[in-house]
Design a protein around this motif. Structure first.
Motif, PDB file in Angstrom:
ATOM      1  N   PRO A 170       1.060 -13.794  -6.170  1.00 33.53           N
ATOM      2  CA  PRO A 170       1.427 -15.011  -6.903  1.00 33.53           C
ATOM      3  C   PRO A 170       2.129 -16.011  -5.979  1.00 33.53           C
ATOM      4  N   GLU A 171       2.023 -17.307  -6.330  1.00 32.51           N
ATOM      5  CA  GLU A 171       2.751 -18.321  -5.566  1.00 32.51           C
ATOM      6  C   GLU A 171       4.259 -18.100  -5.740  1.00 32.51           C
ATOM      7  N   ASN A 172       4.980 -18.370  -4.694  1.00 28.51           N
ATOM      8  CA  ASN A 172       6.440 -18.191  -4.679  1.00 28.51           C
ATOM      9  C   ASN A 172       6.842 -16.744  -5.015  1.00 28.51           C
ATOM     10  N   SER A 173       6.024 -15.830  -4.590  1.00 29.85           N
ATOM     11  CA  SER A 173       6.325 -14.421  -4.842  1.00 29.85           C
ATOM     12  C   SER A 173       7.548 -13.992  -4.046  1.00 29.85           C
ATOM     13  N   PRO A 174       8.453 -13.243  -4.654  1.00 24.43           N
ATOM     14  CA  PRO A 174       9.605 -12.731  -3.890  1.00 24.43           C
ATOM     15  C   PRO A 174       9.141 -11.622  -2.946  1.00 24.43           C
ATOM     16  N   ASN A 175      10.045 -11.244  -2.075  1.00 22.12           N
ATOM     17  CA  ASN A 175       9.722 -10.102  -1.227  1.00 22.12           C
ATOM     18  C   ASN A 175       9.511  -8.865  -2.111  1.00 22.12           C
ATOM     19  N   LEU A 176       8.530  -8.057  -1.691  1.00 23.04           N
ATOM     20  CA  LEU A 176       8.129  -6.896  -2.476  1.00 23.04           C
ATOM     21  C   LEU A 176       8.395  -5.606  -1.710  1.00 23.04           C
ATOM     22  N   MET A 177       8.190  -4.499  -2.377  1.00 25.37           N
ATOM     23  CA  MET A 177       8.338  -3.177  -1.744  1.00 25.37           C
ATOM     24  C   MET A 177       7.127  -2.324  -2.086  1.00 25.37           C
ATOM     25  N   LEU A 178       6.696  -1.582  -1.079  1.00 27.61           N
ATOM     26  CA  LEU A 178       5.547  -0.690  -1.236  1.00 27.61           C
ATOM     27  C   LEU A 178       6.038   0.756  -1.137  1.00 27.61           C
ATOM     28  N   ARG A 179       5.736   1.537  -2.158  1.00 33.06           N
ATOM     29  CA  ARG A 179       6.091   2.962  -2.138  1.00 33.06           C
ATOM     30  C   ARG A 179       4.831   3.767  -1.875  1.00 33.06           C
ATOM     31  N   VAL A 180       4.813   4.475  -0.717  1.00 28.00           N
ATOM     32  CA  VAL A 180       3.636   5.229  -0.296  1.00 28.00           C
ATOM     33  C   VAL A 180       3.944   6.715  -0.422  1.00 28.00           C
ATOM     34  N   PRO A 181       3.296   7.416  -1.367  1.00 28.47           N
ATOM     35  CA  PRO A 181       3.531   8.862  -1.480  1.00 28.47           C
ATOM     36  C   PRO A 181       3.051   9.602  -0.233  1.00 28.47           C
ATOM     37  N   ASP A 182       3.521  10.831  -0.101  1.00 29.46           N
ATOM     38  CA  ASP A 182       3.077  11.687   1.008  1.00 29.46           C
ATOM     39  C   ASP A 182       1.558  11.837   0.966  1.00 29.46           C
ATOM     40  N   GLN A 183       0.908  11.664   2.141  1.00 35.05           N
ATOM     41  CA  GLN A 183      -0.548  11.749   2.235  1.00 35.05           C
ATOM     42  C   GLN A 183      -1.018  13.032   2.934  1.00 35.05           C
ATOM     43  N   GLY A 184      -0.090  13.924   3.256  1.00 38.98           N
ATOM     44  CA  GLY A 184      -0.473  15.203   3.837  1.00 38.98           C
ATOM     45  C   GLY A 184      -0.892  15.121   5.287  1.00 38.98           C
ATOM     46  N   THR A 185      -0.692  14.001   5.949  1.00 41.83           N
ATOM     47  CA  THR A 185      -1.087  13.866   7.353  1.00 41.83           C
ATOM     48  C   THR A 185      -0.272  12.730   7.990  1.00 41.83           C
ATOM     49  N   ALA A 186      -0.776  12.149   9.120  1.00 43.28           N
ATOM     50  CA  ALA A 186      -0.075  11.066   9.817  1.00 43.28           C
ATOM     51  C   ALA A 186      -0.691   9.723   9.422  1.00 43.28           C
ATOM     52  N   TYR A 187       0.168   8.728   9.240  1.00 48.18           N
ATOM     53  CA  TYR A 187      -0.355   7.382   8.940  1.00 48.18           C
ATOM     54  C   TYR A 187       0.648   6.338   9.425  1.00 48.18           C
ATOM     55  N   SER A 188       0.108   5.111   9.663  1.00 42.78           N
ATOM     56  CA  SER A 188       0.923   3.940  10.019  1.00 42.78           C
ATOM     57  C   SER A 188       0.522   2.795   9.104  1.00 42.78           C
ATOM     58  N   VAL A 189       1.509   1.975   8.717  1.00 47.53           N
ATOM     59  CA  VAL A 189       1.273   0.857   7.801  1.00 47.53           C
ATOM     60  C   VAL A 189       1.546  -0.450   8.553  1.00 47.53           C
ATOM     61  N   TYR A 190       0.551  -1.351   8.484  1.00 48.47           N
ATOM     62  CA  TYR A 190       0.668  -2.683   9.106  1.00 48.47           C
ATOM     63  C   TYR A 190       0.585  -3.719   8.011  1.00 48.47           C
ATOM     64  N   VAL A 191       1.495  -4.710   8.061  1.00 49.51           N
ATOM     65  CA  VAL A 191       1.465  -5.842   7.151  1.00 49.51           C
ATOM     66  C   VAL A 191       1.171  -7.092   7.972  1.00 49.51           C
ATOM     67  N   ASP A 192       0.013  -7.691   7.705  1.00 47.63           N
ATOM     68  CA  ASP A 192      -0.449  -8.870   8.465  1.00 47.63           C
ATOM     69  C   ASP A 192      -0.431  -8.585   9.955  1.00 47.63           C
ATOM     70  N   GLY A 193      -0.827  -7.377  10.338  1.00 46.56           N
ATOM     71  CA  GLY A 193      -0.941  -7.008  11.741  1.00 46.56           C
ATOM     72  C   GLY A 193       0.345  -6.515  12.363  1.00 46.56           C
ATOM     73  N   HIS A 194       1.442  -6.500  11.608  1.00 46.16           N
ATOM     74  CA  HIS A 194       2.725  -6.063  12.150  1.00 46.16           C
ATOM     75  C   HIS A 194       3.036  -4.641  11.639  1.00 46.16           C
ATOM     76  N   LEU A 195       3.360  -3.783  12.563  1.00 47.68           N
ATOM     77  CA  LEU A 195       3.691  -2.400  12.207  1.00 47.68           C
ATOM     78  C   LEU A 195       5.021  -2.373  11.455  1.00 47.68           C
ATOM     79  N   THR A 196       4.973  -1.789  10.226  1.00 48.25           N
ATOM     80  CA  THR A 196       6.186  -1.716   9.408  1.00 48.25           C
ATOM     81  C   THR A 196       6.652  -0.281   9.133  1.00 48.25           C
ATOM     82  N   GLN A 197       5.756   0.692   9.258  1.00 40.63           N
ATOM     83  CA  GLN A 197       6.138   2.073   8.958  1.00 40.63           C
ATOM     84  C   GLN A 197       5.186   3.031   9.655  1.00 40.63           C
ATOM     85  N   THR A 198       5.729   4.127  10.202  1.00 42.29           N
ATOM     86  CA  THR A 198       4.924   5.185  10.808  1.00 42.29           C
ATOM     87  C   THR A 198       5.430   6.530  10.309  1.00 42.29           C
TER      88      THR A 198
END
Length: 824
Positions: A108-136
């Motif tokens: 949405p326009e003028n959206s506030p900052n949000l939070m993403l909750r990622v459950p355990d996936q049983g392996t290794a993963y990395s999360v990128y937001v707009d190309g920027h690494l935010t979580q490993t």
């Protein structure tokens, strides 16, 4: 009403769990790799389920491509990537490989900052937001060595203007890979609130289970007889461990250095232990409603699945999960049926138990189907177990309440009983005093009557014998004079009737003498063979008259000369022989014999027996046959005649001489009467003493009280026990024994004859047990030697059993056994 209440509670529990499991369906907001959220209310968190872009074999977050040569593939989330194909070939064979999941965001326009909750996936993963690494989580890599899994839930901040999410995932360890569970997006406040709520439920459930586990362990330690307590403790502790190993992975957050493979093994093993403990707990809580092998089955299933999880690689034991889920489903249905049976049988606490079982079964079915992506639901085993724990708490509190109420009620009843008991005691003491006086009077009257009866019988015997002598003499003279056949028959009837009457008088007098202890034995040397021959001569004429073969079976060796009452032995044999001839048909056979039975340093034993092939005796009648005026059945007296006193007198004579009599019989085939008699050893000539006698064991001197009414038995026992170094004192009645024990309680062993004149040996034993604090060792010394006699005497209070006749070796064996028991 009970069924309706149970059904209502079950429906409420299922509805509650279903609401816990239900996901907010938002599949329409994610399609073709784009999250259409222009009109999304950010205060309502949304699961990012739907079609995501996937780029197999590429890590676009860390290695971006400016010009993508191929269009991306679309795959559904949540799901594993094992079945993704391209041109008919699997892109991730056996779930191994790496890829990038991509989702374009339209917020949405003028959206506030949000939070993403990622459950355990049983392996290794990395999360990128707009190309920027935010979580490993773990370490993403393209090879087995470069990829390091880790198990953890992630919370990631997302700017309100974000346009793209990239998930780099690599899996080379587990059998499944991909985005197993969908991420959830919302404002930080709502996401954190949900996250903390889930953690709170897990910790609350774990805490409740841990408290119950400690309680059940303490119950088991105190009782040691309730296996259900230890199984519930196992179920609870493993449930606590599993809660920390799954869900939000609190174990891995607390111990980040623990390798992925160890935590994964612990997760599987704790699951197996929890389920097996639950099945065994159910079966042992209501054993009458479950198969008795259920407990063993649960342990076998545990071993089959837990051992591979401990020692084998993950790709092997993880593949066994499907089989275990099937077994768990079947076992759950079985537990439900067993619990329902417990409810039908109205077992205590079964209703709440069934409700808890239903919750766990619904949750287990939901989690299994959700893990297979059949249902798009949350995992709800944790709240289900919380409901089960709550139901068990209610059950335990109900049990405590009932136990407390029962305790108060029992206390009140005990107080009433004590008051009644005191009143009864006072009343009983008065009755005992009155009854004692009556018993003394009755005893004196009975003794007077017994003396009068004996004197009467003696007088009547004398008075009857005098006319009988004239009657029998006249009958004998008459039968020798010239008579016609009819007169001869009448004379024979008079002769036979007179002889029968004389025999009956003699038997009554003998029985009276024995019962009044006026019967004495004449101890003289005798030849056993001569006794047999004399007895046979007496009945020979009657046997020949009935054409019965009368046979004496002599042993190979003569037993020797013995010291005893020959006339009484012959009397017993005559009674037995007369019976055998009487009850054996024409053409039959009657045998009598004697043999040397055994000896020791102080006594020798002879066995006499009389055997016939007559009518025999029914097994039910053998126990009563030695009672006065008893015969095999009511028709015997009419057919064969007789008073029924002969066997009674024979038994009493044998016991008077320190022996025992036995009977074996088969109806229609015959009977065998045998009796054992002990005799003192003869003095051996000096030239015959070639060997030194065996040394007498050196027993410690024991103070013994011997209770025996027969002088002959007391004398033999006195000599034997004195030789063994015992301090012996003897009395001839139960009354004297009780009086002597009241004077001193220093007697260590009491030998009790059972057939005492004033009161039975069993009655004396009971009084000793009731009256004296320091109880002596009670021994039943008796001629009762039928099968089961020893067990019977021990069951009524005797400590041991020693049968008559008792050889010297039998005394030694008894004292050897007694010394062993005393040391213990």
């Amino acid at each position: 009403m009970h069924f309706r209440r149970l059904l209502f509670l079950l429906i409420c529990s299922v509805v509650f769990l279903w609401n816990c499991a239900r996901l907010e369906l938002a599949s329409s907001m994610v399609a073709k790799g784009v999250f259409e959220g222009k009109n999304w209310n950010v205060e309502n968190p949304v699961l990012l389920t739907g079609e995501w872009e996937i780029y197999p074999g590429k890590l676009l977050g860390s290695e971006p491509e400016l010009n993508q040569s191929q269009p991306p593939l679309l795959t559904s989330v949540p799901n594993v990537w094992n079945q993704i194909e391209k041109n008919g070939a699997l892109l991730f064979p056996e779930g191994k490989g790496f890829a990038t999941y991509r989702l374009h965001l339209s917020l949405p326009e003028n959206s506030p900052n949000l939070m993403l909750r990622v459950p355990d996936q049983g392996t290794a993963y990395s999360v990128y937001v707009d190309g920027h690494l935010t979580q490993t989580v773990g370490q993403v890599g393209k090879t087995v060595q470069g990829s390091i899994p880790f198990l953890s839930t992630s919370l990631i901040y997302i700017p309100g203007h974000a346009k793209r999410l990239d998930f780099e995932i690599s899996n080379f360890k587990h059998i499944y890979g991909g985005l197993w569970f969908p991420p959830k997006m919302g404002t930080p406040t709502t996401i954190l609130k949900e996250h903390h709520t889930e953690i709170g439920i897990e910790i609350a459930t774990a805490s409740a289970m841990l408290v119950l586990a400690i309680y059940q362990i303490m119950v088991y330690i105190r009782t040691r007889n309730e296996r259900s307590s230890i199984y519930f403790a196992l179920f609870s502790i493993m449930g606590v461990l599993r809660f920390f190993l799954t869900g939000n992975r609190l174990f891995n957050s607390a111990f980040p250095d623990v390798p992925w493979e160890i935590s994964y093994r612990l997760e599987y093993v704790s699951t197996y232990l929890m389920c097996s403990g639950f099945l065994a707990y159910s079966a042992t809580s209501y054993p009458k409603d479950f198969n008795k092998r259920t407990e063993l089955f649960s342990l076998i299933i545990l071993a089959i699945f837990a051992i591979p999880a401990l020692i084998m690689p993950v790709y092997i034991y993880a593949n066994l999960l499907t089989a275990y889920q099937i077994i768990t489903a079947v076992s759950g249905a079985y537990v439900f049926l067993g619990s329902a049976r417990a409810v039908l049988h109205k077992r205590p606490g079964s209703t709440l138990f069934l409700i808890g079982i239903a919750c766990i079964l619904v949750a287990g079915a939901n989690d299994i189907l959700a893990s297979r992506y059949v249902l798009n639901n949350h995992y709800i085993l944790a709240p289900a177990i919380l409901l089960f724990v709550f139901s068990r708490n209610l059950g335990f509190s109900s049990s405590f309440t009932h136990a407390l109420e029962a305790s108060h009620k029992a206390q009140e009843e005990l107080q009433v009983a004590n008051r009644n008991l005191n009143e009864l005691k006072i009343e009983l003491e008065k009755k005992v005093e009155s009854r004692t006086q009556l018993l003394v009077e009755e005893k004196e009257r009975a003794e007077s009557e017994a003396k009068y009866r004996y004197d009467f019988l003696a007088t009547m015997s004398h008075e009857i014998r005098t006319p009988l002598n004239g009657l029998l003499g006249t009958s004998n003279l008459l039968s020798e004079s010239p008579l016609n056949p009819e007169q001869k028959e009448y004379a024979d009837i008079i002769q036979t009737s007179g002889e029968n009457l004389l025999h009956l008088v003699n038997q009554l007098l003998d029985l009276s003498k024995i019962e009044n202890q006026r019967f004495s034995l004449e101890i003289l040397p005798f030849d056993p063979f001569a006794v047999l021959q004399k007895a046979a001569r007496v009945v020979k004429a009657r046997a020949e008259e009935k054409r019965i073969f009368l046979n004496i079976d002599y042993p190979e060796h003569h037993p020797g000369i013995f010291m005893g009452d020959e006339s009484r032995i012959q009397q017993v044999l005559l009674n037995l022989l007369s019976n055998s001839v009487k009850f054996t048909s024409s053409g039959g056979k009657v045998s009598l014999a004697v043999r040397f039975y055994g000896e020791d340093n102080f006594s020798r034993i002879l066995e006499f027996w009389v055997e016939d092939n007559g009518v025999g005796i029914e097994k039910e009648q053998t126990a009563l046959l030695f009672e006065p005026f008893i015969q095999g059945d009511n028709s015997v007296a009419r057919k064969f005649g007789g008073s029924g006193l002969g066997l009674t007198i024979s038994k009493k004579l044998v016991e008077l001489m320190g022996g025992s009599i036995r009977l074996t019989s088969n109806p229609g085939k015959g009977s065998r009467f045998s009796f054992l008699l002990p005799f003192p050893q003869e003095e051996l000539e000096k030239q015959e003493l070639e060997e030194e006698p065996a040394p007498i064991p050196n027993f410690p001197s024991i103070k013994i009280l011997l209770v025996e009414d027969q002088e002959f038995c007391r004398r033999v026992a006195q000599d034997t026990l004195t030789k063994l170094g015992m301090n012996l004192e003897s009395v001839n009645s139960g009354k004297d024994a009780l009086a002597r024990l009241e004077e001193t309680e220093t007697f260590e062993i009491v030998f009790l004859d059972i057939d005492l004149p004033d009161m039975s040996g069993t009655a004396v034993a009971k009084k000793i047990k009731d009256m004296f604090g320091k109880k002596p060792y009670l021994v039943a010394w008796t001629a009762h030697a039928l099968p089961g006699s020893e067990e019977s005497f021990k069951s009524i209070g005797f400590d041991s059993y020693l049968k008559k006749p008792t050889l010297f070796k039998d005394w030694i064996k008894f004292f050897e056994t007694y010394m062993k028991v005393k040391r213990k």
